[in-house]
Scaffold this motif. Structure first.
Motif, PDB file in Angstrom:
ATOM      1  N   SER A   1       0.819  -1.203   0.000  1.00 38.62           N
ATOM      2  CA  SER A   1       0.000   0.000   0.000  1.00 38.62           C
ATOM      3  C   SER A   1       0.857   1.259   0.000  1.00 38.62           C
ATOM      4  O   SER A   1       0.569   2.235  -0.717  1.00 38.62           O
ATOM      5  CB  SER A   1      -0.927  -0.010   1.219  1.00 38.62           C
ATOM      6  OG  SER A   1      -1.757   1.127   1.225  1.00 38.62           O
ATOM      7  N   THR A   2       1.945   1.236   0.767  1.00 40.78           N
ATOM      8  CA  THR A   2       2.863   2.385   0.809  1.00 40.78           C
ATOM      9  C   THR A   2       3.486   2.635  -0.555  1.00 40.78           C
ATOM     10  O   THR A   2       3.614   3.779  -1.005  1.00 40.78           O
ATOM     11  CB  THR A   2       3.968   2.144   1.855  1.00 40.78           C
ATOM     12  OG1 THR A   2       3.367   1.955   3.139  1.00 40.78           O
ATOM     13  CG2 THR A   2       4.926   3.312   1.914  1.00 40.78           C
TER      14      THR A   2
ATOM     15  N   GLU B   1       0.918   4.262  -2.939  1.00 46.86           N
ATOM     16  CA  GLU B   1       0.725   5.677  -2.609  1.00 46.86           C
ATOM     17  C   GLU B   1       1.912   6.515  -3.101  1.00 46.86           C
ATOM     18  O   GLU B   1       1.722   7.598  -3.673  1.00 46.86           O
ATOM     19  CB  GLU B   1       0.553   5.838  -1.099  1.00 46.86           C
ATOM     20  CG  GLU B   1      -0.776   5.298  -0.584  1.00 46.86           C
ATOM     21  CD  GLU B   1      -0.829   5.244   0.937  1.00 46.86           C
ATOM     22  OE1 GLU B   1       0.105   5.784   1.578  1.00 46.86           O
ATOM     23  OE2 GLU B   1      -1.779   4.651   1.482  1.00 46.86           O
TER      24      GLU B   1
ATOM     25  N   GLN C   1       1.979   9.470  -6.087  1.00 50.72           N
ATOM     26  CA  GLN C   1       2.523  10.807  -5.815  1.00 50.72           C
ATOM     27  C   GLN C   1       3.593  11.178  -6.842  1.00 50.72           C
ATOM     28  O   GLN C   1       3.654  12.318  -7.312  1.00 50.72           O
ATOM     29  CB  GLN C   1       3.132  10.843  -4.402  1.00 50.72           C
ATOM     30  CG  GLN C   1       2.088  10.810  -3.285  1.00 50.72           C
ATOM     31  CD  GLN C   1       2.724  10.618  -1.916  1.00 50.72           C
ATOM     32  OE1 GLN C   1       3.941  10.482  -1.796  1.00 50.72           O
ATOM     33  NE2 GLN C   1       1.891  10.590  -0.883  1.00 50.72           N
TER      34      GLN C   1
END
Length: 472
Positions: free
Chosen positions: A236-237, A240, A244
């Protein structure tokens, strides 16, 4: 140019290392879909645009657009001079080879020969090169990407190409990404549900991020792999961070969407896919993925038709989802007529909507395809077998399809599914009747295809005993 010279020219062209000697020809490529994908990558301004222009020239030539192909090659050459001037000779080999082939197809033989002459001059710079060919990392790398973009049966060769390129230049990001990608795809084809061990592609995607910590596409591809092994927090990190870094990159958006769909966040997935679709509106993959999202929502509601009437909210919601699935899967097929997975998903939706005849037509058309990738053929026969078993209630036809899929020599998920269904049918029949001849024949055929002589003998003995008892 005389006939003898023309024959010699063709012999020399066949020895070149370029798209015309690497990739599958017209009968095994969906040319329109490939063209859309290459044009999208060029439009996005990807780092390696010359590679896309080279491949696009090949596709345009196959479609008879030879003048356009020459323009593509001129763009590739211009980009290589501007962006890779320090290694121009290493990277121009494939482009010169493509030039020679396109001019040959245009019957401009003297110009084709002129590019062979250019190749001969450049190849003299490399000690181990032959007259027109230098098997250097830049050539292996471009060949790897070319094969990777075509079909699953070429993935092993693509892997070999990236391996050879990396042997001489292990820190090259472009080829590390290619190697990680092809490993990931090969693992998917050979995956089994019980596999829980870390796999090579994970290590390779981590290697890419060591070399380039901002490589957003590698982040999302690694995240998808980690998701398979329930490492959701890190995955998940990574997603994300990738969004970005590259919030408007369609490839990042679509892989991130796939991650969220598998996490159950379908709304977020659809939002990302629709954003990507605005950037690349001809992407069959994006339509297919949106269809998958709505299909997930439909499956969550249950696929049985509601019996409370058309005005019932649950019935209306299901009807809307069925129509959305039908629309997106149909669009994916319209953009890519060879999109087997989209056709099979469309057939699933038609079955849910009780349009059995329409679904049967899709299966019939797919089963009649002469060519096709072995993995696709396995998936088609598996799905057709399930259709015959549960919709047509024809166990004999189902067994025929499952056996066909099982007989294809590919150690894939689909082959394992065909095996499982054959074993279920045979074991159910044997529970009812230990001497069931049809069940023993199914198992015997499977042993035969597996090359297991003891199993074949065992089934044969049982069949012979059954025959003797019947006679007695």
């Amino acid at each position: 140019m005389g006939d003898t010279q023309e024959d010699l020219l063709k012999v020399n062209l066949d020895w070149l290392q370029c798209h015309f000697t690497w990739t599958p020809q017209e009968e095994t490529i969906d040319l329109d879909d490939m063209k859309h994908r290459l044009e999208d990558s060029i439009l996005l301004g990807v780092k390696y645009q010359a590679r896309s222009y080279n491949h696009l020239a090949f596709i345009n030539c196959l479609q008879g657009n030879c003048e356009e192909a020459i323009q593509n090659l001129k763009e590739a050459e211009r980009i290589l001079r501007e962006r890779h001037d320090d290694e121009f000779e290493k990277r121009i080999l494939v482009t010169y080879g493509n030039y020679a082939w396109v001019y040959y197809h245009m019957d401009r033989l003297e110009e084709a020969q002129s590019y062979l002459d250019k190749l001969e001059t450049v190849c003299k710079l490399f000690p181990e090169a032959s007259r027109f060919t230098a098997m250097i990392p830049e050539v292996y790398g471009e060949k790897g990407w070319s094969l990777l973009s075509t079909a699953p049966q070429h993935y092993e060769e693509a892997k070999e190409c990236f391996t050879k390129a990396l042997e001489e230049d292990p820190d090259n990001i472009e080829w590390n990404v290619g190697y990680a990608t092809v490993m990931s795809r090969l693992e998917w084809f050979s995956a089994t549900p019980e596999s829980h061990e870390p796999i090579d592609s994970i290590k390779q995607f981590r290697r890419v991020l060591e070399l380039d910590p901002d490589h957003a596409e590698a982040m999302v591809l690694l995240a998808l792999k980690l998701q398979e092994f329930n490492q959701e927090e890190e995955a998940s990190t990574l997603v994300e961070r990738a969004l970005q870094k590259s919030p408007g990159h369609p490839y990042v958006l679509r892989y991130a969407a796939k991650f969220y769909r598998k996490e159950g966040d379908v709304e977020n997935a659809v939002k990302l896919l629709e954003k990507a679709l605005k950037i690349t509106p001809n992407s069959s993959f994006l339509y297919y993925q949106i269809g998958q999202c709505y299909n997930d929502k439909l499956q969550a509601l249950g696929t049985d038709r509601c019996s409370n009437g058309p005005d019932d909210p649950a019935s209306q919601e299901k009807a809307t989802l069925i129509e959305q699935c039908r629309h997106y899967f149909s669009e994916a097929v319209a953009l890519k007529s060879s999109f087997t997975a989209a056709k099979l998903k469309l057939a699933d939706i038609l079955i849910i909507n009780e349009e059995i005849h329409e679904a049967e037509t899709i299966y019939s058309d797919l089963l009649e395809l002469e060519s096709g990738y072995p993995e696709d053929k396995q998936y088609i026969t598996y799905k057709a077998g399930k259709f015959e078993l549960y919709q047509k209630r024809s166990e004999p036809n189902a067994v025929t399809h499952f056996l066909e899929g099982f007989s294809i020599k590919r150690n894939s998920k689909q082959q394992k599914l065909c095996r499982t269904n054959l074993e279920k049918i045979a074991n159910r029949r044997l529970r009812n009747n230990p001497g069931d001849i049809k069940a023993l024949c199914i198992l015997g055929a499977m042993y035969l295809l597996d090359g297991e002589a003891p199993g074949i003998t065992k089934c044969f003995v049982k069949l012979k005993l059954q025959e003797l008892f019947n006679q007695g």
